[in-house]
Scaffold this motif. Structure first.
Motif, PDB file in Angstrom:
ATOM      1  N   ASN A 251      -5.973   0.590  -1.912  1.00  8.43           N
ATOM      2  CA  ASN A 251      -4.933   1.265  -1.133  1.00  8.43           C
ATOM      3  C   ASN A 251      -3.604   0.526  -1.260  1.00  8.43           C
ATOM      4  OD1 ASN A 251      -3.346   2.496   0.786  1.00  8.43           O
ATOM      5  ND2 ASN A 251      -4.917   2.526   2.361  1.00  8.43           N
ATOM      6  N   THR A 252      -2.631   1.145  -1.889  1.00 12.31           N
ATOM      7  CA  THR A 252      -1.336   0.482  -2.094  1.00 12.31           C
ATOM      8  C   THR A 252      -0.530   0.378  -0.804  1.00 12.31           C
ATOM      9  OG1 THR A 252      -0.391   2.617  -2.732  1.00 12.31           O
ATOM     10  CG2 THR A 252      -1.191   1.192  -4.499  1.00 12.31           C
ATOM     11  N   ALA A 253      -1.028   0.961   0.278  1.00 11.26           N
ATOM     12  CA  ALA A 253      -0.332   0.853   1.563  1.00 11.26           C
ATOM     13  C   ALA A 253      -0.631  -0.466   2.278  1.00 11.26           C
ATOM     14  CB  ALA A 253      -0.711   2.020   2.462  1.00 11.26           C
ATOM     15  N   PHE A 254      -1.621  -1.220   1.786  1.00 11.84           N
ATOM     16  CA  PHE A 254      -1.904  -2.511   2.411  1.00 11.84           C
ATOM     17  C   PHE A 254      -0.683  -3.424   2.291  1.00 11.84           C
ATOM     18  CE2 PHE A 254      -5.959  -1.421   3.517  1.00 11.84           C
ATOM     19  CZ  PHE A 254      -6.889  -1.303   2.492  1.00 11.84           C
ATOM     20  N   ASP A 255      -0.370  -4.145   3.384  1.00 14.02           N
ATOM     21  CA  ASP A 255       0.831  -4.967   3.348  1.00 14.02           C
ATOM     22  C   ASP A 255       0.614  -6.377   3.882  1.00 14.02           C
ATOM     23  OD1 ASP A 255       2.398  -3.257   6.197  1.00 14.02           O
ATOM     24  OD2 ASP A 255       0.479  -4.271   5.959  1.00 14.02           O
TER      25      ASP A 255
ATOM     26  N   ASN B 169      -1.864   1.911   9.738  1.00 14.45           N
ATOM     27  CA  ASN B 169      -3.142   2.624   9.815  1.00 14.45           C
ATOM     28  C   ASN B 169      -4.050   1.999  10.857  1.00 14.45           C
ATOM     29  OD1 ASN B 169      -5.343   4.263   9.273  1.00 14.45           O
ATOM     30  ND2 ASN B 169      -6.050   3.013   7.570  1.00 14.45           N
TER      31      ASN B 169
ATOM     32  N   ARG C 233      -4.008  -0.451  12.408  1.00 18.87           N
ATOM     33  CA  ARG C 233      -3.970  -1.911  12.479  1.00 18.87           C
ATOM     34  C   ARG C 233      -5.348  -2.551  12.392  1.00 18.87           C
ATOM     35  NH1 ARG C 233       1.173  -3.168  13.835  1.00 18.87           N
ATOM     36  NH2 ARG C 233       2.431  -1.453  14.598  1.00 18.87           N
TER      37      ARG C 233
ATOM     38  N   ASN D 152      -3.278  -2.704   6.843  1.00 18.20           N
ATOM     39  CA  ASN D 152      -2.229  -1.699   6.739  1.00 18.20           C
ATOM     40  C   ASN D 152      -1.639  -1.509   8.124  1.00 18.20           C
ATOM     41  OD1 ASN D 152      -0.660   0.558   6.513  1.00 18.20           O
ATOM     42  ND2 ASN D 152      -2.252   1.887   5.693  1.00 18.20           N
TER      43      ASN D 152
ATOM     44  N   TYR E 210      -8.218  -4.475  -4.456  1.00 18.04           N
ATOM     45  CA  TYR E 210      -8.069  -3.444  -3.438  1.00 18.04           C
ATOM     46  C   TYR E 210      -7.590  -2.158  -4.080  1.00 18.04           C
ATOM     47  CZ  TYR E 210      -3.083  -4.590  -3.660  1.00 18.04           C
ATOM     48  OH  TYR E 210      -1.798  -4.810  -4.079  1.00 18.04           O
TER      49      TYR E 210
END
Lengths: 113, 114
Positions: free
Chosen positions: A27-31, A97, A99, A94, A25
């Motif tokens: 995007n480092t904002a993925f959680d 974002n 959801r 994310n 991936y």
């Protein structure tokens, strides 16, 4: 623009072998990183999921390995069985974002008896 | 508890015809989604509804409209079907709270446009 890249597209494994599917991936904002399993003629269903604060999660024969620095995660199916033959999708989420899940393109797994 | 249900299961349309795909969930979920699945293309989001009364475009909204009729039901309408809309359509729901990330999928509608 494919934000989650999944490989391989298809995989053939002998019964009892290990199946490995990889995802990367950007995007480092993925959680939240789930894996979904889909049998022919059915909708996808959640198989296992991991959050980025752990490096591995195991549920029975299924394990997610997560490498935050490399922005990669993988699904390992130990002692693969013919009943595991399905399409597997990785995804990323994310929470901040809208959801929405961002999906990989899927891997078709065939386990030969 | 039926989960997510979709009707119809199969449909054949002629180019230019219209139809509505129905979806309902009985899990008290806030968010609902419509996806299409094509070979080699994975799951592509058409529209979603984060909560009752709201809808937003996804990745491939052209040619489709949606209605979030109430908390349970989310329909997808094809006003003038085209062969490019031949696909398998999945409805999904998520919730009941914003912190619940798992999406639950229906069994799908297989649509053929000739």
């Amino acid at each position: 623009q494919q934000q989650v890249k999944q490989s391989p597209q298809s995989l053939i494994v002998q019964k009892g072998g290990i199946s490995i599917i990889n995802c990367a991936y950007e995007n480092t904002a993925f959680d939240y990183f789930p894996w979904y399993q889909q049998f022919p003629g059915k909708g996808p269903a959640l198989l296992i999921a991991i959050r980025p604060d752990v490096s591995e999660k195991k549920e029975g024969r299924f394990t997610i390995s997560f490498n935050k620095s490399a922005k990669q995660f993988s699904l390992h199916i130990m002692d693969s069985q013919p009943g595991d033959s399905a399409t597997y999708f990785c995804a990323a989420f994310n929470a901040g974002n809208n959801r929405k899940l961002i999906w990989g393109l899927g891997t078709s797994l065939a386990v030969n008896p | 508890n039926a989960g997510v249900t979709q009707t119809p299961k199969f449909q054949v349309l002629k180019t230019g015809q219209s139809m509505t795909l129905q979806c309902a969930q009985d899990m008290n979920h806030n968010s609902m989604y419509w996806y299409r699945q094509d070979p080699g293309m994975g799951l592509r989001l058409i529209y979603y509804s984060a909560s009752e009364g709201t809808t937003d475009k996804g990745e491939v909204p052209n040619g489709y409209n949606v209605s979030r009729l109430n908390k349970r039901e989310f329909s997808l309408r094809l006003e003038s079907a085209a062969p490019s809309q031949t696909s398998v359509y999945f409805c999904a729901s998520r919730g009941p709270t914003g912190g619940s990330y798992e999406q639950y999928f229906g069994p799908g509608t297989r649509l053929t446009v000739t």
